[in-house]
Every structure is written in C-alpha cells, then in structure tokens.
Design a protein around this motif. Structure first.
Motif, PDB file in Angstrom:
ATOM      1  N   SER A 125     -81.960  47.682  29.682  1.00  0.00           N
ATOM      2  CA  SER A 125     -81.644  46.332  29.216  1.00  0.00           C
ATOM      3  C   SER A 125     -80.253  45.936  29.693  1.00  0.00           C
ATOM      4  O   SER A 125     -79.501  46.777  30.192  1.00  0.00           O
ATOM      5  CB  SER A 125     -81.714  46.264  27.684  1.00  0.00           C
ATOM      6  OG  SER A 125     -80.749  47.123  27.108  1.00  0.00           O
ATOM      7  N   GLY A 126     -79.947  44.647  29.541  1.00  0.00           N
ATOM      8  CA  GLY A 126     -78.613  44.165  29.864  1.00  0.00           C
ATOM      9  C   GLY A 126     -78.499  43.387  31.154  1.00  0.00           C
ATOM     10  O   GLY A 126     -77.417  42.891  31.481  1.00  0.00           O
ATOM     11  N   GLY A 127     -79.581  43.280  31.910  1.00  0.00           N
ATOM     12  CA  GLY A 127     -79.535  42.524  33.143  1.00  0.00           C
ATOM     13  C   GLY A 127     -79.423  41.034  32.886  1.00  0.00           C
ATOM     14  O   GLY A 127     -79.489  40.570  31.740  1.00  0.00           O
ATOM     15  N   GLY A 128     -79.246  40.294  33.968  1.00  0.00           N
ATOM     16  CA  GLY A 128     -79.152  38.846  33.845  1.00  0.00           C
ATOM     17  C   GLY A 128     -78.642  38.221  35.113  1.00  0.00           C
ATOM     18  O   GLY A 128     -78.553  38.876  36.154  1.00  0.00           O
ATOM     19  N   LEU A 129     -78.304  36.943  35.001  1.00  0.00           N
ATOM     20  CA  LEU A 129     -77.763  36.175  36.118  1.00  0.00           C
ATOM     21  C   LEU A 129     -76.250  36.105  35.961  1.00  0.00           C
ATOM     22  O   LEU A 129     -75.762  35.729  34.885  1.00  0.00           O
ATOM     23  CB  LEU A 129     -78.362  34.781  36.133  1.00  0.00           C
ATOM     24  CG  LEU A 129     -77.783  33.786  37.142  1.00  0.00           C
ATOM     25  CD1 LEU A 129     -78.030  34.248  38.564  1.00  0.00           C
ATOM     26  CD2 LEU A 129     -78.368  32.392  36.911  1.00  0.00           C
ATOM     27  N   VAL A 130     -75.526  36.443  37.020  1.00  0.00           N
ATOM     28  CA  VAL A 130     -74.064  36.433  36.967  1.00  0.00           C
ATOM     29  C   VAL A 130     -73.534  35.896  38.291  1.00  0.00           C
ATOM     30  O   VAL A 130     -74.170  36.077  39.341  1.00  0.00           O
ATOM     31  CB  VAL A 130     -73.523  37.841  36.661  1.00  0.00           C
ATOM     32  CG1 VAL A 130     -73.883  38.825  37.759  1.00  0.00           C
ATOM     33  CG2 VAL A 130     -72.032  37.831  36.405  1.00  0.00           C
ATOM     34  N   GLN A 131     -72.388  35.245  38.244  1.00  0.00           N
ATOM     35  CA  GLN A 131     -71.773  34.736  39.467  1.00  0.00           C
ATOM     36  C   GLN A 131     -71.069  35.865  40.220  1.00  0.00           C
ATOM     37  O   GLN A 131     -70.675  36.867  39.622  1.00  0.00           O
ATOM     38  CB  GLN A 131     -70.775  33.644  39.123  1.00  0.00           C
ATOM     39  CG  GLN A 131     -71.412  32.387  38.562  1.00  0.00           C
ATOM     40  CD  GLN A 131     -70.408  31.271  38.368  1.00  0.00           C
ATOM     41  OE1 GLN A 131     -69.203  31.501  38.324  1.00  0.00           O
ATOM     42  NE2 GLN A 131     -70.898  30.050  38.267  1.00  0.00           N
ATOM     43  N   PRO A 132     -70.903  35.705  41.533  1.00  0.00           N
ATOM     44  CA  PRO A 132     -70.137  36.708  42.289  1.00  0.00           C
ATOM     45  C   PRO A 132     -68.766  36.937  41.668  1.00  0.00           C
ATOM     46  O   PRO A 132     -68.091  35.981  41.270  1.00  0.00           O
ATOM     47  CB  PRO A 132     -70.039  36.075  43.683  1.00  0.00           C
ATOM     48  CG  PRO A 132     -71.259  35.220  43.785  1.00  0.00           C
ATOM     49  CD  PRO A 132     -71.472  34.664  42.407  1.00  0.00           C
TER      50      PRO A 132
END
Length: 114
Positions: A7-14
């Motif tokens: 768990s803990g994934g997601g969308l993140v900016q560079p």
C-alpha cells in the motif's frame, strides 16, 4: 497462508516523495530477507531494494541515495521511503520474501508525473 499486502502508492509530481508499506502474514517474517521490486509498463520486473535479517540493506543503482528500505519485525512490515521521485520511477511496486519465493502481493501503483 502467506500474504503480502502493499500500500501507499499514488500520483506524485517529479521531485516528490512517497512511502510504501508491505504488511505480511503467514510466515516467520523475522527470519526472512525482504525485497521491493517494481515493474514498469512493457518492462521486466526489477529488483529495487533488499533488507536482510540483520537490517543490512542493498539498492539498485537507479534508486541508491533516493530510496530507503526498512523493516519492523514486530509489525511484520517493510517500508520503502522514496524521495526525489522521477518519471522513470513510475511502476507497480511489489514486496517479496526470500523464504516465500513463489508468493507475490497485488502490488501498489506509483505514478510520477507533472
């Protein structure tokens, strides 16, 4: 029954950060080295980081200095702290046990994009 739950994934900016977790059950966690792998679209699964029984760690060249693997033997969980994420880190991330080599979790998606 051996289970691995990432768990803990997601969308993140560079340049951003994420921390992944992998909760385990069904085997002697403290007696197993643990690993994080990732698989990007169209690519083979890649070993990213390993943590041994004595908490020694090893990293692939592509993540060394940016990612940190850790373990909590009481919670039977491993973590992957990921800093300065880049688009090439986009992948599904999986945890894996040395002693339960045939077992994989469902993975957690990490997407790095602006």
């Amino acid at each position: 029954q051996v289970q691995l739950y990432e768990s803990g994934g997601g969308l993140v900016q560079p340049g951003g950060s994420l921390t992944l977790s992998c909760a385990t059950s069904g085997f002697r966690f403290s007696g197993s080295a643990m690993e994080w792998y990732r698989q990007a679209p169209g690519k083979e699964r890649e070993l990213v980081a390993t943590i041994y029984i004595g908490s020694e760690t090893k990293y692939s060249a592509s993540v060394r200095g940016r990612f940190t693997i850790s373990r909590d033997n009481t919670a039977k969980t491993i973590y992957l702290q990921m800093n300065n994420l880049q688009p090439e880190d986009t992948a599904i991330y999986y945890c894996h046990s040395y002693t339960q080599s045939n077992v994989w979790g469902q993975g957690t998606q990490v997407t790095v994009s602006s």
